[in-house]
Design a protein around this motif. Structure first.
Motif, PDB file in Angstrom:
ATOM      1  N   PHE A   1      59.474  37.999 -32.099  1.00 20.52           N
ATOM      2  CA  PHE A   1      58.156  37.721 -31.403  1.00 20.52           C
ATOM      3  C   PHE A   1      57.533  36.535 -31.330  1.00 20.52           C
ATOM      4  O   PHE A   1      56.393  36.324 -30.854  1.00 20.52           O
TER       5      PHE A   1
ATOM      6  N   SER B   1      62.477  41.880 -34.767  1.00 22.26           N
ATOM      7  CA  SER B   1      62.437  41.687 -33.621  1.00 22.26           C
ATOM      8  C   SER B   1      60.798  41.171 -33.623  1.00 22.26           C
ATOM      9  O   SER B   1      60.342  40.819 -32.930  1.00 22.26           O
ATOM     10  N   LYS B   2      60.102  41.664 -34.577  1.00 18.16           N
ATOM     11  CA  LYS B   2      58.259  41.546 -34.159  1.00 18.16           C
ATOM     12  C   LYS B   2      58.943  39.732 -34.995  1.00 18.16           C
ATOM     13  O   LYS B   2      57.344  39.969 -33.910  1.00 18.16           O
TER      14      LYS B   2
ATOM     15  N   ILE C   1      62.431  42.193 -21.619  1.00 12.49           N
ATOM     16  CA  ILE C   1      61.910  41.239 -23.240  1.00 12.49           C
ATOM     17  C   ILE C   1      62.930  39.442 -22.599  1.00 12.49           C
ATOM     18  O   ILE C   1      64.243  39.669 -21.559  1.00 12.49           O
TER      19      ILE C   1
ATOM     20  N   TYR D   1      54.256  42.244 -28.098  1.00 10.50           N
ATOM     21  CA  TYR D   1      55.448  42.738 -28.988  1.00 10.50           C
ATOM     22  C   TYR D   1      54.663  42.940 -30.454  1.00 10.50           C
ATOM     23  O   TYR D   1      55.738  44.115 -30.658  1.00 10.50           O
TER      24      TYR D   1
ATOM     25  N   THR E   1      52.560  46.091 -30.743  1.00 11.93           N
ATOM     26  CA  THR E   1      53.484  47.482 -30.658  1.00 11.93           C
ATOM     27  C   THR E   1      54.560  47.623 -31.835  1.00 11.93           C
ATOM     28  O   THR E   1      54.632  48.805 -31.847  1.00 11.93           O
TER      29      THR E   1
ATOM     30  N   GLY F   1      54.251  38.087 -24.413  1.00 15.82           N
ATOM     31  CA  GLY F   1      55.065  38.452 -25.207  1.00 15.82           C
ATOM     32  C   GLY F   1      54.248  39.116 -26.507  1.00 15.82           C
ATOM     33  O   GLY F   1      55.268  39.738 -27.967  1.00 15.82           O
TER      34      GLY F   1
ATOM     35  N   THR G   1      59.483  50.210 -25.155  1.00 16.54           N
ATOM     36  CA  THR G   1      59.599  48.693 -24.355  1.00 16.54           C
ATOM     37  C   THR G   1      57.587  48.580 -24.992  1.00 16.54           C
ATOM     38  O   THR G   1      56.830  49.189 -25.237  1.00 16.54           O
ATOM     39  N   CYS G   2      57.701  47.024 -24.553  1.00 21.01           N
ATOM     40  CA  CYS G   2      56.438  46.045 -24.911  1.00 21.01           C
ATOM     41  C   CYS G   2      54.738  46.982 -24.292  1.00 21.01           C
ATOM     42  O   CYS G   2      55.357  47.846 -22.993  1.00 21.01           O
TER      43      CYS G   2
ATOM     44  N   LEU H   1      57.872  38.910 -23.286  1.00 19.08           N
ATOM     45  CA  LEU H   1      57.775  39.676 -22.731  1.00 19.08           C
ATOM     46  C   LEU H   1      57.380  39.169 -21.571  1.00 19.08           C
ATOM     47  O   LEU H   1      55.887  38.599 -21.197  1.00 19.08           O
TER      48      LEU H   1
END
Lengths: 405, 405
Positions: A356, A352-353, A261, A310, A313, A307, A127-128, A363
């Motif tokens: 965010f 996903s990137k 999330i 992320y 990440t 968030g 996770t983040c 997040l």
């Protein structure tokens, strides 16, 4: 013939996003096979499947997604119709029953742990992570784990329940650096096998258990409870139910930390491609869905949004995944990881990137106490910068990385 | 005759709360006039009115309320029926129209400012103060003002809009200690008169303006916007509307701080006694009402709850109000403050204290950014303890107290 019909449809779908078909900017779509146009009619699902199959390429997938997400494509009739169907299904059925929850665990989390080891950091944090003053994934993992410990006010002898414990990273960290006695539960046989081994010698118990079975598990109430990156699989119909379970399993003056999330708006479904290929029956909660479920049971003391962490990440995971691709491909597994798998993961990580980046997703870390707990004011924890880390924490690096287990 | 019928009704209403009629514990009800029993049939409104009129007394009102609020009295049929009627009215009409909003300002906030000065601290902070490591109201006021400044990242030259600026305390503090240019708006003529004088010589403008008129006010967008203790008067029908106004008035990369009393559960009405005697047409929002209104417009970066600090805040106001009662009574006003007024305020302050004590009410500070602001991670601010206060802030004590103005 079909191209003359379908290509303009895809072009009109992309209009306004600055993404063009056959263009030469890094975020443009390079077509390898014309069937992309036909498959794109199925919206995000078809376009994503078409990418996995190699029908098209793009040098900067994240930038392509960022552009698409900030245009108004999401609200065009074609995609709205597909979304409406899925929402109807979600309203008519509970997509997160026990059986379906097991399916998620088996599909995504039972993937060979060595594959995850080759792109996650050494604490196996899926996770983040907390990229505050650092661009190093390992330090960002430790900063995140420190934050979890501090927010939960973990201290020696605390009994901690970690619902959805993954590969046991947080359980191990809490036991090693704070002296806690940890119970972790998961539904994934592969994760459990790994976590049991990974936490050996520490006061950590890992059990295969559905959260719904906690009240009948015989486990006495805990001092602290954490849910880190697991409520995304619970489904909006079950938010009130999981809050009830946590309320029952938490001591009256205990602390509950929820790390999840978050969605910028209410949704009862997830993107159909993510749904099919990554997380079956999952969804990020909206703020008012979570707070509505907590009302009456808990006092939400503290709600933090990071968030934007992320973005680095997911970039770090993407970089490591691709840098280690030859090693992942060479893993001796029953079903070897192939080119389709690589494309699928790249598509997942980069989309996903972008979500965010455009603040479509957040997040959240929430700290809650039971109503009428009699506790004093909850004192929020300052974010630590890497040079503020306790020496004890810094030394707590795991003896062996996930991949070596 | 009537007593034989009505007294048992009141007794049954109190059953289980540990409060008895005619008992000798400090939280028991001492009856001065039997008409209490009849009036109590009207529920919380009748009981409160009966107290103001001196029909009954109680040495520890806060403890009485605490006991009543933790029993299940609120859910008994008699009170439920009264509540249902009010909710119906709230659904059928907008209780917070422009005209009704002016009425609140005139009734409560137009009370002679010297009365407030005799129980508030020197910064005239009529919302929760920050009793962190101190039991001194003035220090708690400064800690709260520091927190507002820090969360808003106020810096020299920032243009700050304070919606519902009260007597100008925060406007003055932000201008004096952070070098901001502040615009404060209020609907209360008495507050505006005071605030204009109070902030003289500083880059502060105080205007009589309904928040709904901000977009047409000609004011350019601000760097920072604060709403401190004012959204409680806005009403659930208008949460989305006020968020829209703030969104329009805030620069794309600006910060918005919302400081408000919060409700542990959704409500569309307020207690009928508070409604009639203290805050007309008001209500504390529930978490999901606020987050629902913010969704799509703002990213909620940070949400902190320190409702438990309202307990010492209300106690401090109560102590000062009563210690200064002779001076309040002696104030040369058109309509002098009488014994009914004293009882009314004591009832209000102590019932509010109990509501925070039992976590029926919270105090929230939210920091928001506009969606897609392009800002980085919002870095939360550590609570300051009194000895961490900047010398500049500590010296910024107002030249003259409200009462002297």
């Amino acid at each position: 013939m079909t191209n003359r019909v379908f290509k303009p449809l895809l072009e009109s779908l992309l209009a306004g996003s600055g993404v063009s078909i056959g263009g030469d900017r890094p975020w443009d779509i390079r077509v390898n096979r014309d069937r992309l146009y036909r498959r794109a009619l199925r919206g995000s699902l078809g376009i994503g499947e078409s990418y996995i199959d190699g029908d098209w390429d793009c040098d900067q997938l994240d930038e392509l997604f960022r552009r698409v997400l900030t245009s108004d494509i999401q609200h065009r009739p074609l995609l709205r119709a597909a979304g409406a169907l899925k929402r109807l299904q979600s309203r008519l059925t509970n997509l997160q029953t026990r059986r379906r929850s097991r399916a998620v665990a088996e599909e995504h989390y039972d993937i060979d742990h060595r594959m995850y080891a080759l792109f996650l950091g050494p604490w196996n944090q899926y996770t983040c992570c907390f990229f505050d003053g650092t661009d190093d994934l390992e330090r960002a993992e430790v900063l995140k784990l420190e934050m979890l410990c501090d927010k939960l006010e973990l201290k020696t002898g605390d009994r901690l329940l970690d619902i959805g414990c993954g590969w046991g990273g947080f359980a191990k960290y809490a036991a090693q650096t704070r002296g806690c006695e940890v119970t972790g539960i998961s539904l994934s046989a592969e994760q459990i096998r790994y976590a049991v081994n990974y936490t050996k010698g520490l006061p950590v118990t890992i059990r295969k258990l559905d959260y719904r079975d906690l009240p009948d598990s015989g486990l006495p109430p805990f001092d602290k409870i954490s849910i880190v990156g697991m409520i995304e699989h619970v489904g909006y119909r079950n938010y009130a139910g999981i809050m009830d379970v946590v309320h029952q399993m938490l001591k009256p003056d205990g602390l509950f930390l929820l790390h999840t999330i978050g969605n910028c708006e209410e949704t009862t479904v997830v993107d159909p491609w993510i749904e099919k290929y990554i997380f079956r029956n999952s969804m990020a909660p909206a703020m008012h869905q979570l707070s509505g479920a907590a009302e009456g049971r808990f006092v939400i003391e503290d709600w933090e949004n990071y968030g934007r962490y992320y973005v680095p990440t997911l970039q770090a995971w993407y970089d490591r995944f691709n840098a280690n691709w030859d090693r992942i491909r060479a893993l001796p597994t029953a079903k070897p990881f192939d080119e389709r798998f690589r494309r699928l993961w790249n598509y997942y990580l980069m989309s996903s990137k972008a979500a965010f980046e455009v603040e479509w997703l957040h997040l959240w870390q929430l700290v809650m106490t039971r109503r009428n707990s009699g506790r004093g004011v909850y004192r929020r924890v300052m974010r630590r910068s890497p040079d503020q880390l306790q020496p004890a924490a810094a030394q707590a690096a795991p003896k062996k990385a996930l991949e070596a287990a």
